[in-house]
Write a protein that holds these residues in place. Structure first.
Motif, PDB file in Angstrom:
ATOM      1  N   ILE A 192       2.084  14.153  -3.608  1.00 30.49           N
ATOM      2  CA  ILE A 192       2.115  14.540  -5.020  1.00 30.49           C
ATOM      3  C   ILE A 192       3.316  15.444  -5.287  1.00 30.49           C
ATOM      4  O   ILE A 192       4.037  15.263  -6.259  1.00 30.49           O
ATOM      5  CB  ILE A 192       0.800  15.277  -5.411  1.00 30.49           C
ATOM      6  N   ILE A 193       3.519  16.437  -4.419  1.00 25.96           N
ATOM      7  CA  ILE A 193       4.746  17.247  -4.566  1.00 25.96           C
ATOM      8  C   ILE A 193       5.574  17.144  -3.294  1.00 25.96           C
ATOM      9  O   ILE A 193       5.047  16.898  -2.212  1.00 25.96           O
ATOM     10  CB  ILE A 193       4.472  18.722  -4.939  1.00 25.96           C
ATOM     11  N   LYS A 194       6.879  17.319  -3.461  1.00 22.01           N
ATOM     12  CA  LYS A 194       7.798  16.991  -2.367  1.00 22.01           C
ATOM     13  C   LYS A 194       8.310  18.214  -1.616  1.00 22.01           C
ATOM     14  O   LYS A 194       9.105  18.079  -0.694  1.00 22.01           O
ATOM     15  CB  LYS A 194       8.972  16.187  -2.918  1.00 22.01           C
ATOM     16  N   CYS A 195       7.892  19.399  -2.022  1.00 21.39           N
ATOM     17  CA  CYS A 195       8.328  20.610  -1.316  1.00 21.39           C
ATOM     18  C   CYS A 195       7.106  21.417  -0.901  1.00 21.39           C
ATOM     19  O   CYS A 195       6.096  21.449  -1.618  1.00 21.39           O
ATOM     20  CB  CYS A 195       9.223  21.462  -2.209  1.00 21.39           C
ATOM     21  N   ARG A 196       7.205  22.060   0.243  1.00 23.41           N
ATOM     22  CA  ARG A 196       6.066  22.803   0.797  1.00 23.41           C
ATOM     23  C   ARG A 196       5.776  24.067  -0.026  1.00 23.41           C
ATOM     24  O   ARG A 196       6.662  24.902  -0.215  1.00 23.41           O
ATOM     25  CB  ARG A 196       6.379  23.217   2.225  1.00 23.41           C
ATOM     26  N   PRO A 197       4.528  24.224  -0.451  1.00 29.57           N
ATOM     27  CA  PRO A 197       4.158  25.500  -1.069  1.00 29.57           C
ATOM     28  C   PRO A 197       4.061  26.571   0.026  1.00 29.57           C
ATOM     29  O   PRO A 197       3.527  26.294   1.106  1.00 29.57           O
ATOM     30  CB  PRO A 197       2.772  25.230  -1.671  1.00 29.57           C
ATOM     31  N   PRO A 198       4.555  27.776  -0.229  1.00 32.65           N
ATOM     32  CA  PRO A 198       4.523  28.819   0.794  1.00 32.65           C
ATOM     33  C   PRO A 198       3.102  29.030   1.325  1.00 32.65           C
ATOM     34  O   PRO A 198       2.143  29.058   0.549  1.00 32.65           O
ATOM     35  CB  PRO A 198       5.002  30.068   0.042  1.00 32.65           C
ATOM     36  N   GLY A 199       3.000  29.125   2.646  1.00 32.29           N
ATOM     37  CA  GLY A 199       1.685  29.361   3.261  1.00 32.29           C
ATOM     38  C   GLY A 199       0.713  28.210   3.081  1.00 32.29           C
ATOM     39  O   GLY A 199      -0.491  28.391   3.243  1.00 32.29           O
ATOM     40  N   LEU A 244       0.848  -1.207   0.000  1.00 27.78           N
ATOM     41  CA  LEU A 244       0.000   0.000   0.000  1.00 27.78           C
ATOM     42  C   LEU A 244       0.879   1.253   0.000  1.00 27.78           C
ATOM     43  O   LEU A 244       1.760   1.392   0.849  1.00 27.78           O
ATOM     44  CB  LEU A 244      -0.893   0.007   1.254  1.00 27.78           C
ATOM     45  N   PHE A 245       0.590   2.135  -0.952  1.00 30.06           N
ATOM     46  CA  PHE A 245       1.307   3.417  -1.051  1.00 30.06           C
ATOM     47  C   PHE A 245       0.266   4.504  -0.785  1.00 30.06           C
ATOM     48  O   PHE A 245      -0.729   4.598  -1.501  1.00 30.06           O
ATOM     49  CB  PHE A 245       1.903   3.551  -2.453  1.00 30.06           C
ATOM     50  N   VAL A 246       0.504   5.299   0.259  1.00 28.83           N
ATOM     51  CA  VAL A 246      -0.421   6.376   0.636  1.00 28.83           C
ATOM     52  C   VAL A 246       0.097   7.679   0.026  1.00 28.83           C
ATOM     53  O   VAL A 246       1.273   8.016   0.195  1.00 28.83           O
ATOM     54  CB  VAL A 246      -0.478   6.514   2.180  1.00 28.83           C
ATOM     55  N   ILE A 247      -0.779   8.397  -0.672  1.00 30.70           N
ATOM     56  CA  ILE A 247      -0.333   9.628  -1.341  1.00 30.70           C
ATOM     57  C   ILE A 247      -1.155  10.822  -0.880  1.00 30.70           C
ATOM     58  O   ILE A 247      -2.385  10.862  -1.039  1.00 30.70           O
ATOM     59  CB  ILE A 247      -0.430   9.482  -2.880  1.00 30.70           C
ATOM     60  N   GLY A 248      -0.473  11.792  -0.283  1.00 29.93           N
ATOM     61  CA  GLY A 248      -1.097  13.045   0.125  1.00 29.93           C
ATOM     62  C   GLY A 248      -0.839  14.127  -0.911  1.00 29.93           C
ATOM     63  O   GLY A 248      -0.444  13.843  -2.048  1.00 29.93           O
ATOM     64  N   GLU A 249      -1.048  15.360  -0.476  1.00 28.04           N
ATOM     65  CA  GLU A 249      -0.958  16.481  -1.427  1.00 28.04           C
ATOM     66  C   GLU A 249       0.442  17.100  -1.464  1.00 28.04           C
ATOM     67  O   GLU A 249       1.122  17.061  -2.487  1.00 28.04           O
ATOM     68  CB  GLU A 249      -2.002  17.519  -1.004  1.00 28.04           C
ATOM     69  N   ALA A 250       0.859  17.633  -0.329  1.00 26.96           N
ATOM     70  CA  ALA A 250       2.115  18.381  -0.276  1.00 26.96           C
ATOM     71  C   ALA A 250       2.546  18.500   1.180  1.00 26.96           C
ATOM     72  O   ALA A 250       1.696  18.499   2.071  1.00 26.96           O
ATOM     73  CB  ALA A 250       1.919  19.776  -0.859  1.00 26.96           C
ATOM     74  N   PRO A 251       3.845  18.630   1.430  1.00 26.99           N
ATOM     75  CA  PRO A 251       4.276  18.816   2.820  1.00 26.99           C
ATOM     76  C   PRO A 251       3.729  20.109   3.409  1.00 26.99           C
ATOM     77  O   PRO A 251       3.569  21.100   2.702  1.00 26.99           O
ATOM     78  CB  PRO A 251       5.814  18.912   2.695  1.00 26.99           C
ATOM     79  N   GLY A 252       3.444  20.084   4.704  1.00 24.02           N
ATOM     80  CA  GLY A 252       3.101  21.301   5.439  1.00 24.02           C
ATOM     81  C   GLY A 252       4.321  21.774   6.222  1.00 24.02           C
ATOM     82  O   GLY A 252       5.452  21.304   5.984  1.00 24.02           O
ATOM     83  N   ALA A 253       4.077  22.656   7.189  1.00 25.72           N
ATOM     84  CA  ALA A 253       5.198  23.269   7.918  1.00 25.72           C
ATOM     85  C   ALA A 253       6.008  22.230   8.696  1.00 25.72           C
ATOM     86  O   ALA A 253       7.245  22.260   8.684  1.00 25.72           O
ATOM     87  CB  ALA A 253       4.664  24.339   8.857  1.00 25.72           C
ATOM     88  N   ASP A 254       5.318  21.307   9.375  1.00 25.27           N
ATOM     89  CA  ASP A 254       6.045  20.306  10.177  1.00 25.27           C
ATOM     90  C   ASP A 254       6.866  19.379   9.285  1.00 25.27           C
ATOM     91  O   ASP A 254       7.995  19.019   9.615  1.00 25.27           O
ATOM     92  CB  ASP A 254       5.060  19.462  11.005  1.00 25.27           C
ATOM     93  N   GLU A 255       6.267  19.001   8.166  1.00 26.56           N
ATOM     94  CA  GLU A 255       6.945  18.088   7.247  1.00 26.56           C
ATOM     95  C   GLU A 255       8.161  18.778   6.621  1.00 26.56           C
ATOM     96  O   GLU A 255       9.234  18.171   6.476  1.00 26.56           O
ATOM     97  CB  GLU A 255       5.973  17.625   6.157  1.00 26.56           C
ATOM     98  N   ASP A 256       7.990  20.048   6.275  1.00 28.88           N
ATOM     99  CA  ASP A 256       9.089  20.831   5.698  1.00 28.88           C
ATOM    100  C   ASP A 256      10.243  20.926   6.696  1.00 28.88           C
ATOM    101  O   ASP A 256      11.408  20.807   6.337  1.00 28.88           O
ATOM    102  CB  ASP A 256       8.561  22.226   5.343  1.00 28.88           C
ATOM    103  N   ALA A 257       9.896  21.130   7.964  1.00 31.05           N
ATOM    104  CA  ALA A 257      10.935  21.273   8.990  1.00 31.05           C
ATOM    105  C   ALA A 257      11.675  19.954   9.222  1.00 31.05           C
ATOM    106  O   ALA A 257      12.892  19.939   9.424  1.00 31.05           O
ATOM    107  CB  ALA A 257      10.307  21.765  10.291  1.00 31.05           C
TER     108      ALA A 257
END
Ligand code: URA
Length: 210
Positions: free
Chosen positions: A105-112, A60-73
């Motif tokens: 889906i994307i591996k870098c946090r979009p600003p805000g 099973l591969f779980v796919i979210g949208e994009a990293p948030g602040a915690d994930e980016d950190a």
């Protein structure tokens, strides 16, 4: 993969997507290349590339949208509030976080935490495609509309996609609400619970010999 998002927003960031993506030998080698990626504007604002993590042989591969602040950190997917809820959802259907593979889906946090732009998705999808090729899961759990629309190449609503198994390429996919949406709207917890129970039942069938 949908080709509809391709390069309709031509700027220097998207130009770089047209360069070749190296084909790598294994997941670790892919990680090493991906964490240096500067193919789109998000490289300017991110702290870490959030490559993804988990069992490289996961069914099973779980796919979210994009990293948030915690994930980016931390450079790890789903480690904030949404991640804690995701862990609980997975555990409720008998999956340890380490047993599955988790990415975005994307591996870098979009600003805000804005939604990813089409050209950012277009730049980043080859990394995920490569990852799916390495892990070769049987099933994908697509969290939220951005993940589902991107992978399935459609523009359908959640209501039209959830509640069933959707075959896409060689994967059986289940679409459900993103954990962040569940935190905002607890009414969606029940349909989500139905979706993940359906996923588990199907997984037990298709992954019986894995
Ligand atoms: N939301 C996502 O879609 N992905 C993460 O990794 C964290 C929050």
């Amino acid at each position: 993969m949908s080709q509809e998002l391709l390069f309709d927003n031509q700027d220097p960031a998207t130009e770089s997507c047209k360069q070749e993506y190296p084909t790598r030998q294994d997941l670790d080698a892919e990680r090493q290349v991906t964490i240096t990626c500067r193919k789109c504007r998000l490289a300017e604002t991110r702290t870490n590339v959030v490559f993804g993590e988990g069992n490289p042989g996961a069914g099973l591969f779980v796919i979210g949208e994009a990293p948030g602040a915690d994930e980016d950190a931390q450079g790890r997917p789903f480690v904030g509030r949404s991640g804690q809820l995701l862990d609980k959802i997975l555990l409720a259907i008998g999956f340890d976080r380490q047993e599955v593979y988790i990415g975005n889906i994307i591996k870098c946090r979009p600003p805000g935490n804005r939604n990813p732009l089409p050209d950012e998705i277009e730049c980043c999808m080859p990394w995920l495609t490569e990852q799916l090729g390495h892990v070769e899961p049987k099933m994908l759990l697509l969290l939220g509309r951005v993940a589902a629309n991107t992978i399935l190449g459609n523009n359908l609503s959640m209501g039209a996609m959830r509640g069933r198994i959707i075959r896409w390429n060689r994967f059986d996919c289940v679409v459900t609400y993103h954990p962040a949406a569940l935190l905002r709207n607890p009414n969606w917890k029940k349909p989500c619970w139905e979706d993940v129970q359906m996923l588990r039942a199907h997984y037990d069938k298709v992954c019986a010999n894995r």
